[in-house]
Each structure stands twice: as C-alpha cells, then as structure tokens.
Design an enzyme around this catalytic site. Structure first.
Site, PDB file in Angstrom:
ATOM      1  N   LYS A   8       1.034  -1.305   0.003  1.00  0.00           N
ATOM      2  CA  LYS A   8      -0.020  -0.167  -0.045  1.00  0.00           C
ATOM      3  C   LYS A   8       0.942   1.227   0.005  1.00  0.00           C
ATOM      4  CE  LYS A   8       0.068   2.161   3.307  1.00  0.00           C
ATOM      5  NZ  LYS A   8       0.128   2.985   4.741  1.00  0.00           N
ATOM      6  N   PRO A  93       9.357  -5.133   3.408  1.00  0.00           N
ATOM      7  CA  PRO A  93      10.139  -4.636   4.777  1.00  0.00           C
ATOM      8  C   PRO A  93       9.138  -4.611   5.927  1.00  0.00           C
ATOM      9  CG  PRO A  93      10.607  -2.922   3.198  1.00  0.00           C
ATOM     10  CD  PRO A  93       9.782  -3.937   2.654  1.00  0.00           C
ATOM     11  N   ALA A  95       7.340  -2.951   9.522  1.00  0.00           N
ATOM     12  CA  ALA A  95       7.013  -1.695  10.176  1.00  0.00           C
ATOM     13  C   ALA A  95       7.565  -0.701   9.050  1.00  0.00           C
ATOM     14  CB  ALA A  95       7.639  -1.783  11.596  1.00  0.00           C
ATOM     15  N   SER A  96       6.977  -0.528   7.923  1.00  0.00           N
ATOM     16  CA  SER A  96       7.724   0.315   6.878  1.00  0.00           C
ATOM     17  C   SER A  96       6.856   1.218   6.361  1.00  0.00           C
ATOM     18  CB  SER A  96       8.469  -0.578   5.807  1.00  0.00           C
ATOM     19  OG  SER A  96       7.548  -1.386   5.073  1.00  0.00           O
ATOM     20  N   ILE A  98       4.258   0.738   4.293  1.00  0.00           N
ATOM     21  CA  ILE A  98       3.530   0.293   2.981  1.00  0.00           C
ATOM     22  C   ILE A  98       2.776  -0.848   3.302  1.00  0.00           C
ATOM     23  CG2 ILE A  98       5.258   1.258   1.280  1.00  0.00           C
ATOM     24  CD1 ILE A  98       6.830  -1.455   1.055  1.00  0.00           C
ATOM     25  N   GLY A  99       2.243  -0.894   4.376  1.00  0.00           N
ATOM     26  CA  GLY A  99       0.918  -1.750   4.583  1.00  0.00           C
ATOM     27  C   GLY A  99       1.448  -3.178   5.014  1.00  0.00           C
ATOM     28  N   GLY A 100       2.325  -3.801   4.779  1.00  0.00           N
ATOM     29  CA  GLY A 100       2.975  -5.140   5.085  1.00  0.00           C
ATOM     30  C   GLY A 100       1.921  -6.022   6.042  1.00  0.00           C
ATOM     31  N   ALA A 103      -1.589  -5.393   4.555  1.00  0.00           N
ATOM     32  CA  ALA A 103      -1.877  -6.347   3.568  1.00  0.00           C
ATOM     33  C   ALA A 103      -1.844  -7.917   3.843  1.00  0.00           C
ATOM     34  CB  ALA A 103      -0.852  -5.681   2.585  1.00  0.00           C
ATOM     35  N   ASP A 135      -5.268   0.420   8.336  1.00  0.00           N
ATOM     36  CA  ASP A 135      -5.172   0.090   7.024  1.00  0.00           C
ATOM     37  C   ASP A 135      -5.666  -1.326   6.243  1.00  0.00           C
ATOM     38  OD1 ASP A 135      -3.952   2.507   6.338  1.00  0.00           O
ATOM     39  OD2 ASP A 135      -1.848   1.570   6.798  1.00  0.00           O
TER      40      ASP A 135
HETATM   41  O1  C5P Z   1      -4.827   0.904  13.478  1.00  0.00           O
HETATM   42  P1  C5P Z   1      -3.276   0.622  13.525  1.00  0.00           P
HETATM   43  O2  C5P Z   1      -2.936  -0.299  14.537  1.00  0.00           O
HETATM   44  O3  C5P Z   1      -2.543   0.594  12.197  1.00  0.00           O
HETATM   45  O4  C5P Z   1      -2.523   1.918  14.264  1.00  0.00           O
HETATM   46  C1  C5P Z   1      -1.254   1.919  15.036  1.00  0.00           C
HETATM   47  C2  C5P Z   1      -1.419   3.156  15.909  1.00  0.00           C
HETATM   48  O5  C5P Z   1      -1.277   4.472  14.783  1.00  0.00           O
HETATM   49  C3  C5P Z   1      -2.513   3.479  16.716  1.00  0.00           C
HETATM   50  O6  C5P Z   1      -2.191   2.749  17.712  1.00  0.00           O
HETATM   51  C4  C5P Z   1      -2.403   5.105  16.849  1.00  0.00           C
HETATM   52  O7  C5P Z   1      -1.425   5.487  17.919  1.00  0.00           O
HETATM   53  C5  C5P Z   1      -1.859   5.475  15.546  1.00  0.00           C
HETATM   54  N1  C5P Z   1      -2.871   6.002  14.428  1.00  0.00           N
HETATM   55  C6  C5P Z   1      -3.477   7.176  14.680  1.00  0.00           C
HETATM   56  N2  C5P Z   1      -4.516   7.534  13.889  1.00  0.00           N
HETATM   57  C7  C5P Z   1      -4.816   6.649  12.853  1.00  0.00           C
HETATM   58  C8  C5P Z   1      -4.346   5.478  12.488  1.00  0.00           C
HETATM   59  C9  C5P Z   1      -3.159   5.075  13.343  1.00  0.00           C
HETATM   60  O8  C5P Z   1      -3.236   7.799  15.537  1.00  0.00           O
HETATM   61  N3  C5P Z   1      -5.819   7.228  11.835  1.00  0.00           N
END
Ligand code: C5P
Length: 282
Positions: A8, A93, A95-96, A98-100, A103, A135
């Site tokens: 992504k 990779p 934690a990068s 691009i969705g990894g 996805a 995502d």
């Molecule tokens: O949803 P996800 O687990 O991918 O998000 C990781 C972290 O990114 C969340 O815990 C939050 O701290 C931050 N985040 C945010 N606002 C978003 C998406 C993610 O603050 N819209």
C-alpha cells in the site's frame, strides 16, 4: 491457494485532529503496487503460520501475527476453527509504511473467505478488517482509494495512472504509534481535492504540489535517514519523491518504466543495505 498481498502506498497523507478514540482523522489517496507479500493457504489439522522470504525472520519473535488474528476472527465469524497452514513469503520490509502487516491480514481474510467458500458479504469482512488495524479495510479492497476517518472510510477513486515508482526503505523499522505521537503541526484533513480527470504521469506529478505527507517531518525527526533516502531518489531524476504512511519507506514517481528501472538499479548498487524495488501502481 495463493493470495497476493500488494504493498500500500499513500500518495499523500493529511492528518487532522486526534479523535476521542485516540486515532487521528486522516485524508489520503491510497494506491497499491505490483510488489507485495505472498500467502499460501493449505488444509491442515490445526492453525500454523510459516514465515519465509527475505523479511520472514524479522517476524519470528512476534507474539501474535496479524495473519493469525485475521484467521481467528474470520473463523469465529464463520463458526469454525481456523485449521489451515499459512505460509507467508515476506517480501516487504517490516514496520515500513507500505502496509505489510495490514496487507497480509487483508489477504488472509480474502483468501480464507474463498478457501472456506464462505458467502460472507463484503461489509462483514470490512467490519472484521477494521478491528485488525486502520489500513486493513483499504488493503481488503487493494485498489486506488480515497481514505478518510481513521482509515476505515474508503471509496474507490479513478484518475490515477499505472505510474512507475521506485520504493526505497533504509532498513529502519519505525513505529506508527510513535510517529503519530511525534506529530506537532497538524495542518488538518478534509481540504484535499480528488483527481479531477484521468491523470497522465506528468499531471500526477503536478497533483502532488497540492498535498503532502504530514507524517514525514515527525518521521524524519525519529529516523533522519529518511531525508537521505528522499534526496537519493530525487537525484536519480524522480518527478516527485515522498514518504509513504508513517515511513520509513519512500517512493519516487518516474516518467517511465525504463527510468524507474535504471534508478532502482543505481540506488541498490550504491546502497546495498537498503531495500530497493521498481514498482508500478496497479
Ligand atoms: O490502526 P493501527 O493499529 O494500524 O494504528 C497504529 C497506531 O497508529 C495507533 O495505535 C495510533 O497510535 C496511530 N494511528 C492514529 N490515527 C490513525 C491511525 C493510526 O493515531 N488514523
């Protein structure tokens, strides 16, 4: 069954205020690439996950992979235990930006729904995807999308060409939560314009002038090498360069495939420890 989990890429990412649920309001034009992870789903007596591919080992110590969570969640919805062996070929990779992981989780939902022949409406898969990460609903569709909300409000959008890109990751894993927490100047979400017509690659480059990635500055503070990555891609003749998501992967938009191919080769030669790939928006 083989399932593809495309990377992504956020062509832009505007971040608004922090909401009551702790997530930030977003606005993003999200595209997917012809590079990604691969999943192989096979029948088994119990659930297992095998990690393979260039970045598989990076996930070895993870407590609960998103693929396992996705399989359990869909299994619970379908009232069955997730008795499958999933082999993940981790090409992207970790934690990068691009969705990894998202996805992979989305590909698990898509793949298992088909593998189990579930007649599950898309809205129900979307609801499960939302519980797995911001995502994941976008990755479930894996087509060019306009994203709002915390990431869960998505709408297919036309006009983005199958442009050539070069993706570069300097091998620094960045935590999305940490980057959001480091955000100082929140310019806001909700003012960007969708592409007005079918864009050429040059017009897409022009479109970039009206938007940004608000996570780029907070990410560069935590991982200064991102600045170097952007300069290195620009030096190879990219029309535009930008970071995707919360980083550290950056992309360059190129005028044609040949230029992108040559740029990717040069960057890879000069930086053998970086992950570099030519890609195309699909
Ligand atoms: O949803 P996800 O687990 O991918 O998000 C990781 C972290 O990114 C969340 O815990 C939050 O701290 C931050 N985040 C945010 N606002 C978003 C998406 C993610 O603050 N819209």
């Amino acid at each position: 069954m083989k399932v593809f989990a495309p990377a992504k890429i956020n062509l832009f990412l505007h971040v608004g205020n922090r909401r009551d649920d702790g997530y930030h309001a977003l606005e993003s034009l999200v595209v997917f690439a012809d590079v990604g992870d691969e999943l192989l789903i096979e029948p088994a007596k119990a659930f297992s996950l095998v990690l393979d591919g260039p970045f598989g080992a990076k996930l070895a110590n993870e407590q609960d992979n998103l693929i396992a969570k996705a399989a359990r969640a869909l299994g619970a919805k379908a009232c069955r235990s997730p008795d499958v062996k999933i082999t993940l070929t981790k090409n992207l990779p970790v934690a990068s930006g691009i969705g990894g992981g998202s996805a992979d989780a989305a590909a698990t939902l898509r793949g298992l729904a088909q593998f189990w022949d579930l007649k599950i409406p898309h809205a129900e898969l979307h609801a499960i995807a939302e519980t797995l990460g911001s995502d994941v609903p976008a990755c479930l569709l894996s087509e060019t999308l306009w994203m709002t909300g915390r990431g869960e409000c998505i709408e297919p959008v036309a006009g983005v060409p199958p442009a050539p890109l070069v993706l570069v990751n300097p091998g620094v894993a960045v935590s999305t939560a940490q980057i959001f927490a480091n955000l100082k100047n929140r310019v806001g979400a909700g003012q960007a314009a969708k592409p007005k017509a079918d864009l050429s690659v040059l017009a897409l480059a022009d479109y970039f002038k009206s938007n940004r990635n608000d996570l780029e500055n907070p990410a560069r503070e935590i991982a200064p090498v991102i600045g170097e990555v952007l300069s290195v891609i620009a030096a190879q003749g990219a029309l535009r360069t930008r970071m995707s998501g919360s980083g550290a992967t950056c992309f360059g938009l190129f005028a044609d495939d040949k230029m992108a191919e040559e740029a990717a080769t040069k960057i890879a030669n000069n930086h053998p420890d970086w992950w570099v790939t030519k890609a195309r928006i699909v």
